[in-house]
Write an enzyme that holds these catalytic residues in place. Structure first.
Site, PDB file in Angstrom:
ATOM      1  N   GLU A  37      -3.751  -4.306 -19.852  1.00 54.31           N
ATOM      2  CA  GLU A  37      -3.592  -4.259 -18.400  1.00 54.31           C
ATOM      3  C   GLU A  37      -4.977  -4.374 -17.793  1.00 54.31           C
ATOM      4  OE1 GLU A  37      -1.690  -0.511 -17.774  1.00 54.31           O
ATOM      5  OE2 GLU A  37       0.185  -1.170 -18.680  1.00 54.31           O
ATOM      6  N   ARG A  63     -15.178   6.606   0.182  1.00 56.46           N
ATOM      7  CA  ARG A  63     -14.494   5.730  -0.765  1.00 56.46           C
ATOM      8  C   ARG A  63     -13.166   6.385  -1.144  1.00 56.46           C
ATOM      9  NH1 ARG A  63     -16.337   0.605  -0.618  1.00 56.46           N
ATOM     10  NH2 ARG A  63     -18.610   0.536  -0.770  1.00 56.46           N
ATOM     11  N   GLU A 137     -13.092  -4.861  10.820  1.00 55.04           N
ATOM     12  CA  GLU A 137     -12.124  -3.922  11.389  1.00 55.04           C
ATOM     13  C   GLU A 137     -11.746  -2.904  10.321  1.00 55.04           C
ATOM     14  OE1 GLU A 137      -7.594  -3.986  13.136  1.00 55.04           O
ATOM     15  OE2 GLU A 137      -8.848  -5.761  13.415  1.00 55.04           O
TER      16      GLU A 137
END
Length: 185
Positions: A37, A63, A137
């Site tokens: 993965e 974050r 934005e």
């Protein structure tokens, strides 16, 4: 020994705004099978913006995945059909308001090789001129400058702890010491 794994089957598990998650079936060097993965990433740049008096431009930004505010060097993802140096120029201006007269490529690193193909290209920006930021934005960050030696100590103490900034500071130190190929002492 041949260590290369061969892709047998690939499935796109998720496609977001700029990340794609895949799950592949692979043939291992010993002929057995495994699944992998991973995240496909468009690539990114990181900028070490240095003033003539050896102050480094930094950003303080929340974050979400880590759930905290980080102090880090400016960076951003590469847009489609955009050269990395062009991204570096754009991101520095957008996030900090600075433009640089001089740009130098320092190197490229893979920050998350266990689960992503992301590459970060690092640039030194000098001859800085302050201007108006042009944040995207939904982008919120604080810009500050700190003495380079203080920033280096903050990285050693763990106060600056994201791998992108640590790698960039390592290459910047090597460049300034004349240890990076093409560096001037």
């Amino acid at each position: 020994m041949d260590l290369v794994e061969k892709k047998l089957q690939s499935e796109l598990v998720y496609e977001g705004g700029f990340l794609k998650v895949h799950k592949d079936k692979v043939l291992l060097p010993d002929e057995s099978h495994a699944s992998r993965e991973y995240i496909l990433h468009p690539g990114a740049v990181a900028i070490l913006a240095l003033t003539p008096d050896r102050q480094l431009v930094l950003e303080r930004q929340y974050r979400y995945p880590a759930g905290r505010v980080f102090l880090e060097i400016p960076a951003g993802k590469i847009d489609p059909d955009e050269a990395p140096e062009q991204t570096a120029r754009r991101e520095l201006l957008e996030e900090t308001g600075y433009q640089a007269a001089s740009w130098r490529y320092l190197g490229t690193a893979y920050p998350c090789i266990g689960y992503s193909n992301e590459q970060i290209s690092y640039y030194l920006a000098e001859g800085l001129q302050a201007g108006e930021r042009q944040l995207d934005e939904g982008e919120f960050l604080e810009v500050l400058t700190l003495p380079l030696e203080q920033v280096m100590q903050m990285a050693l103490s763990g106060e600056i702890c994201d791998s992108k900034s640590i790698v960039g500071l390592h290459w910047l130190a090597a460049y300034l010491d004349g240890r990076l190929p093409g560096a001037a002492v």
